[in-house]
Enzyme design. Structure first.
Site, PDB file in Angstrom:
ATOM      1  N   CYS A   2       0.870  -1.174   0.000  1.00  0.00           N
ATOM      2  CA  CYS A   2       0.000   0.000   0.000  1.00  0.00           C
ATOM      3  C   CYS A   2       0.907   1.223   0.000  1.00  0.00           C
ATOM      4  O   CYS A   2       2.127   1.118   0.070  1.00  0.00           O
ATOM      5  CB  CYS A   2      -0.859   0.028   1.249  1.00  0.00           C
ATOM      6  SG  CYS A   2      -1.849  -1.442   1.470  1.00  0.00           S
ATOM      7  N   ARG A  27       1.386   1.618  -5.979  1.00  0.00           N
ATOM      8  CA  ARG A  27       1.596   0.657  -4.872  1.00  0.00           C
ATOM      9  C   ARG A  27       0.299  -0.018  -4.447  1.00  0.00           C
ATOM     10  O   ARG A  27       0.295  -0.982  -3.690  1.00  0.00           O
ATOM     11  CB  ARG A  27       2.201   1.370  -3.671  1.00  0.00           C
ATOM     12  CG  ARG A  27       3.566   1.992  -3.901  1.00  0.00           C
ATOM     13  CD  ARG A  27       4.050   2.724  -2.674  1.00  0.00           C
ATOM     14  NE  ARG A  27       4.177   1.816  -1.564  1.00  0.00           N
ATOM     15  CZ  ARG A  27       5.280   1.083  -1.326  1.00  0.00           C
ATOM     16  NH1 ARG A  27       6.314   1.192  -2.141  1.00  0.00           N
ATOM     17  NH2 ARG A  27       5.344   0.266  -0.307  1.00  0.00           N
ATOM     18  N   TRP A  75      -3.746  -1.643  -1.180  1.00  0.00           N
ATOM     19  CA  TRP A  75      -3.625  -2.902  -1.919  1.00  0.00           C
ATOM     20  C   TRP A  75      -4.096  -3.957  -0.912  1.00  0.00           C
ATOM     21  O   TRP A  75      -3.339  -4.362  -0.029  1.00  0.00           O
ATOM     22  CB  TRP A  75      -2.184  -3.154  -2.332  1.00  0.00           C
ATOM     23  CG  TRP A  75      -1.997  -4.469  -2.995  1.00  0.00           C
ATOM     24  CD1 TRP A  75      -1.608  -5.637  -2.410  1.00  0.00           C
ATOM     25  CD2 TRP A  75      -2.218  -4.787  -4.363  1.00  0.00           C
ATOM     26  NE1 TRP A  75      -1.569  -6.645  -3.334  1.00  0.00           N
ATOM     27  CE2 TRP A  75      -1.943  -6.152  -4.537  1.00  0.00           C
ATOM     28  CE3 TRP A  75      -2.624  -4.051  -5.460  1.00  0.00           C
ATOM     29  CZ2 TRP A  75      -2.054  -6.789  -5.766  1.00  0.00           C
ATOM     30  CZ3 TRP A  75      -2.724  -4.681  -6.681  1.00  0.00           C
ATOM     31  CH2 TRP A  75      -2.442  -6.039  -6.830  1.00  0.00           C
ATOM     32  N   ASN A 101       0.906   0.285   5.923  1.00  0.00           N
ATOM     33  CA  ASN A 101       1.344  -0.545   4.796  1.00  0.00           C
ATOM     34  C   ASN A 101       2.068  -1.731   5.399  1.00  0.00           C
ATOM     35  O   ASN A 101       2.992  -1.578   6.184  1.00  0.00           O
ATOM     36  CB  ASN A 101       2.286   0.237   3.875  1.00  0.00           C
ATOM     37  CG  ASN A 101       2.914  -0.688   2.827  1.00  0.00           C
ATOM     38  OD1 ASN A 101       2.276  -1.652   2.400  1.00  0.00           O
ATOM     39  ND2 ASN A 101       4.161  -0.438   2.466  1.00  0.00           N
ATOM     40  N   GLY A 102       1.611  -2.942   5.059  1.00  0.00           N
ATOM     41  CA  GLY A 102       2.270  -4.151   5.563  1.00  0.00           C
ATOM     42  C   GLY A 102       1.228  -5.179   5.978  1.00  0.00           C
ATOM     43  O   GLY A 102       0.049  -5.070   5.658  1.00  0.00           O
ATOM     44  N   GLU A 481       8.583 -20.678 -19.504  1.00  0.00           N
ATOM     45  CA  GLU A 481       8.528 -19.311 -18.967  1.00  0.00           C
ATOM     46  C   GLU A 481       9.681 -18.473 -19.492  1.00  0.00           C
ATOM     47  O   GLU A 481       9.509 -17.316 -19.846  1.00  0.00           O
ATOM     48  CB  GLU A 481       8.518 -19.351 -17.435  1.00  0.00           C
ATOM     49  CG  GLU A 481       8.425 -17.992 -16.788  1.00  0.00           C
ATOM     50  CD  GLU A 481       7.194 -17.185 -17.179  1.00  0.00           C
ATOM     51  OE1 GLU A 481       6.276 -17.747 -17.800  1.00  0.00           O
ATOM     52  OE2 GLU A 481       7.160 -15.969 -16.912  1.00  0.00           O
ATOM     53  N   LYS A 485       8.990 -14.965 -21.507  1.00  0.00           N
ATOM     54  CA  LYS A 485       9.570 -13.702 -21.019  1.00  0.00           C
ATOM     55  C   LYS A 485      10.367 -13.019 -22.125  1.00  0.00           C
ATOM     56  O   LYS A 485      10.295 -11.820 -22.329  1.00  0.00           O
ATOM     57  CB  LYS A 485      10.497 -13.975 -19.820  1.00  0.00           C
ATOM     58  CG  LYS A 485       9.800 -14.185 -18.510  1.00  0.00           C
ATOM     59  CD  LYS A 485       9.220 -12.952 -17.861  1.00  0.00           C
ATOM     60  CE  LYS A 485       7.797 -12.645 -18.182  1.00  0.00           C
ATOM     61  NZ  LYS A 485       6.760 -13.619 -18.077  1.00  0.00           N
ATOM     62  N   GLU A 488       7.890 -11.984 -25.359  1.00  0.00           N
ATOM     63  CA  GLU A 488       6.791 -11.009 -25.188  1.00  0.00           C
ATOM     64  C   GLU A 488       7.315  -9.586 -25.007  1.00  0.00           C
ATOM     65  O   GLU A 488       6.581  -8.632 -25.246  1.00  0.00           O
ATOM     66  CB  GLU A 488       5.879 -11.393 -24.032  1.00  0.00           C
ATOM     67  CG  GLU A 488       6.461 -11.247 -22.643  1.00  0.00           C
ATOM     68  CD  GLU A 488       5.427 -11.537 -21.560  1.00  0.00           C
ATOM     69  OE1 GLU A 488       4.257 -11.157 -21.711  1.00  0.00           O
ATOM     70  OE2 GLU A 488       5.797 -12.187 -20.575  1.00  0.00           O
ATOM     71  N   HIS A 504      12.525 -34.710 -33.005  1.00  0.00           N
ATOM     72  CA  HIS A 504      11.396 -35.213 -33.812  1.00  0.00           C
ATOM     73  C   HIS A 504      10.868 -34.134 -34.753  1.00  0.00           C
ATOM     74  O   HIS A 504       9.683 -34.053 -35.016  1.00  0.00           O
ATOM     75  CB  HIS A 504      10.282 -35.700 -32.870  1.00  0.00           C
ATOM     76  CG  HIS A 504      10.712 -36.843 -32.030  1.00  0.00           C
ATOM     77  ND1 HIS A 504      10.880 -38.117 -32.524  1.00  0.00           N
ATOM     78  CD2 HIS A 504      11.090 -36.899 -30.724  1.00  0.00           C
ATOM     79  CE1 HIS A 504      11.300 -38.915 -31.559  1.00  0.00           C
ATOM     80  NE2 HIS A 504      11.437 -38.214 -30.454  1.00  0.00           N
ATOM     81  N   LYS A 603      -1.922  -5.884 -19.476  1.00  0.00           N
ATOM     82  CA  LYS A 603      -1.544  -6.504 -18.203  1.00  0.00           C
ATOM     83  C   LYS A 603      -2.580  -7.567 -17.802  1.00  0.00           C
ATOM     84  O   LYS A 603      -2.255  -8.571 -17.235  1.00  0.00           O
ATOM     85  CB  LYS A 603      -1.426  -5.462 -17.092  1.00  0.00           C
ATOM     86  CG  LYS A 603      -0.988  -6.033 -15.743  1.00  0.00           C
ATOM     87  CD  LYS A 603       0.349  -6.772 -15.838  1.00  0.00           C
ATOM     88  CE  LYS A 603       0.729  -7.470 -14.562  1.00  0.00           C
ATOM     89  NZ  LYS A 603       1.857  -8.401 -14.739  1.00  0.00           N
TER      90      LYS A 603
END
Ligand code: AGP
Length: 608
Positions: A2, A27, A75, A101-102, A481, A485, A488, A504, A603
């Protein structure tokens, strides 16, 4: 994650607070609020939704007069995004206001203790506990109340605190969550991060763990956890404002790559207690876990890749058959589901249309569903029967990194919980895996220290046309992955291949100098992998190997080797992916691509 701000000075506080929160919205952005002392009482306004809702509600802050206040952009971690769960939070008499925040890890214990003392709670948040605890300890000296609160609270916090009976003071304190203070021409400020106050001052004090700041209009005093005065040196910030939002990193993606150790720790910590795996939010009894005969893991993109890894971990550890499916495929293939099936959907945003549709399909067939989600209160989080949150914090870059890493952690923990309940692993094996998990954040840090070496290697490939990633078993999942990465964000064509499958057909694409990244973290497959590497090398490939520390045998075949620290065989993805994330990032950077907002992508893909 946050954002908190605070101001005390000659100007009206509310506009300064809103301006600061605007710079911290990256945040967290599911709700926001401010509290201002108006000379008699602490007035507040808070609202679910983006900051602009609060700005409109308060007419740009005009409706809250006063020159001392605190603010928060949320958040959500505990308690869905809502007006009542938005910060600031108060004690019952509204003489104390808190923004936080936390994560207060022992908030339930403290909440029960305070309820027994007669305290009444109005929100579902962990933060409200702090407001009542301060009330419980306040006997006239705010500093003493803050010190005593700090000795009881466990977890992470950056707090801004107002005491109505001490209007000329604003308190701030931190442990494990960032907090700075600064002096402007008209007063003093606190914030979670530099961007919020850079407009007013470049001279800031970084509050260290368990330090307290007491801001007055023309002074700031600092104290340690025992309430003893301490001296601190101001630091002059050189960043420009746009860089500051990325905390000095050139891109959000790099910032988020570097946030992975903390994101992994925050996702692990609440779920390992006294060496045991505790997943309270799972909502399944041991008997229900024992009854599960099949697991589907359904997701898209990188979230799907974590599912491919999780298949090996679940089947290896808990001996439950796992089927991993692309969400866009799952819902159209009339899957075979029954009451002994558990469907796990994995999603950072919790809004991916394909994944949400797959979840609804499973629910329509009365299948038990579990969401592994990063955004609290998102559609998938709300519609799944149960949700296991990843605590990665807001992820801004389109290419996921820290959310991916926390999804892996959630899946490891689930597999360990299932194996523990079903008795397919011994307590010693669980203990060894718990210890290995605890090592991961530090090991990721170690790998991040090699970024220059990886950047130099990446710069050789900014003109590449085709790059291949190969692996076997879990290493195939890591290759998926690594390939995504790279392509993209750098727009270079790349493919991930099960190493044994290359011969093959696709091996025909290997030419002189084609880069093949081979991932070898599964010791029982080393030899097979090396023979696959030799196959492509004899056809001209340049071989990058990502392998475990000590596997020097690979140097006979590889042209360039990146070693990762040793960890449990099921957890190697969490380490091997780090150099591959950095590789993709630096190739894209070298090509001058828009790393945080790659072309054609979003996103969260909220369309089918
Ligand atoms: C990964 O870097 C991409 N941004 C994309 O593949 C993403 O993982 C996918 O769209 C799923 O998103 P979600 O986790 O928000 O559901």
């Amino acid at each position: 994650m946050c954002g908190i701000v605070g101001y005390i000075g000659k100007e009206q506080a509310a506009p300064v607070l809103l301006d600061g929160l605007d710079k911290l919205e990256y945040r967290g952005y599911d709700s926001a609020g401010i509290a201002v002392f108006d000379g008699e009482k602490i007035q507040s306004a808070k609202a679910r939704g983006r900051l602009k809702v609060l700005r409109e509600l308060t007419h740009g802050g005009e409706k809250l007069p006063g020159n001392c206040g605190i603010g928060h952009t949320r958040w959500a971690t505990h308690g869905i995004p809502s007006d009542k769960n938005a910060h600031p939070h108060f004690n019952e008499s509204e003489s104390i206001a808190v923004v936080h925040n936390g994560i207060i890890e022992n908030y339930l214990k403290l909440k029960n203790h305070l309820i027994e003392k007669g305290y009444k709670f109005t929100s579902d948040t962990d933060t409200e506990v702090v407001a009542h605890l301060l009330d419980y300890y306040y006997k006239g000296d705010p500093l003493e109340a803050v010190v005593r609160m700090m000795h009881r609270v466990e977890g992470s916090y950056a707090l801004g605190i107002l005491f109505r009976d001490h209007p000329g003071k604003l308190y701030a304190v931190r442990k494990d969550s960032p907090l700075i203070t600064g002096t402007s021409k008209t007063g003093n400020l606190i914030a979670s991060d530099v961007p919020a106050i850079l407009k007013y001052t470049r001279d800031v004090y970084f509050i260290q763990n368990e330090e307290i700041a007491c801001l007055e209009e023309d002074s700031i005093h600092f104290y340690n956890i025992d309430g003893e005065p301490i001296e601190k040196e101001a630091v002059t910030i050189q960043w420009d404002v746009s860089a500051a939002e990325k905390a000095g990193y050139e891109h959000f993606m790099l910032k988020e790559i570097y946030e992975q150790p903390k994101a992994v720790l925050d996702t692990l910590n609440p779920r390992i207690r006294d060496g045991k795996i505790e997943i309270d939010e799972l909502g399944m009894s041991d008997d229900e876990i024992k009854k599960i005969k099949k697991i589907y893991i359904v997701a898209c993109g990188s979230a799907y890749h974590t599912g491919v890894t999780a298949k090996y971990v679940f089947e290896g550890m808990a001996r439950i058959p796992v089927e991993v499916d692309l969400a866009s495929e799952f819902r159209y293939r009339d899957p075979i589901l029954d009451e002994d099936t558990l469907l796990i959907v994995v999603s950072q945003s919790g809004e991916t249309a394909d994944t949400l549709a797959a979840l609804r399909e499973a629910k329509a067939r009365n299948v038990r569903t579990l969401g592994i989600v990063n955004v609290v209160g998102s559609s998938i989080a709300r519609e799944a029967d149960n949700v296991m949150y990843t605590w990665a914090g807001p992820e801004i870059a389109v290419a996921t990194t820290k959310a991916y890493s926390t999804q892996l952690i959630a899946e490891y923990l689930l597999a360990m919980k299932f194996a523990q309940v079903r008795g397919t692993v011994t307590q010693q094996e669980i203990d060894e895996m718990v210890e290995a998990l605890k090592q991961l954040p530090g090991q990721i840090e170690l790998l991040l220290d090699h970024k220059e070496k990886i950047q130099r290697f990446a710069n050789r490939y900014i003109a590449a046309r085709d790059i291949f990633f190969i692996g076997r078993g879990i290493d195939y999942a890591i290759s998926l992955e690594g390939s995504l990465k790279l392509k993209e964000i750098s727009y270079i064509h790349s493919e991930a291949y099960a190493a044994g499958e290359l011969k093959h057909g696709t091996i025909s694409l290997i030419e002189e100098g084609t880069l093949v990244a081979a991932v070898l973290t599964q010791e029982d497959l080393y030899k097979k992998m090396i023979s696959n590497m030799v196959e492509v090398k004899t056809r001209g490939a340049f071989l990058l190997a990502v392998t475990n520390m000590g596997n020097t045998e690979v140097e006979k075949a590889a042209d360039y080797v990146i070693y990762i620290p040793k960890t449990h065989k099921y957890f190697t993805n969490s380490l091997a992916v780090i150099p591959l994330q950095l590789f993709g990032y630096y190739v894209a950077l070298g090509k001058g691509c828009d790393v945080d907002k790659p072309r054609n992508l979003a996103k969260s893909v909220t369309v089918e």
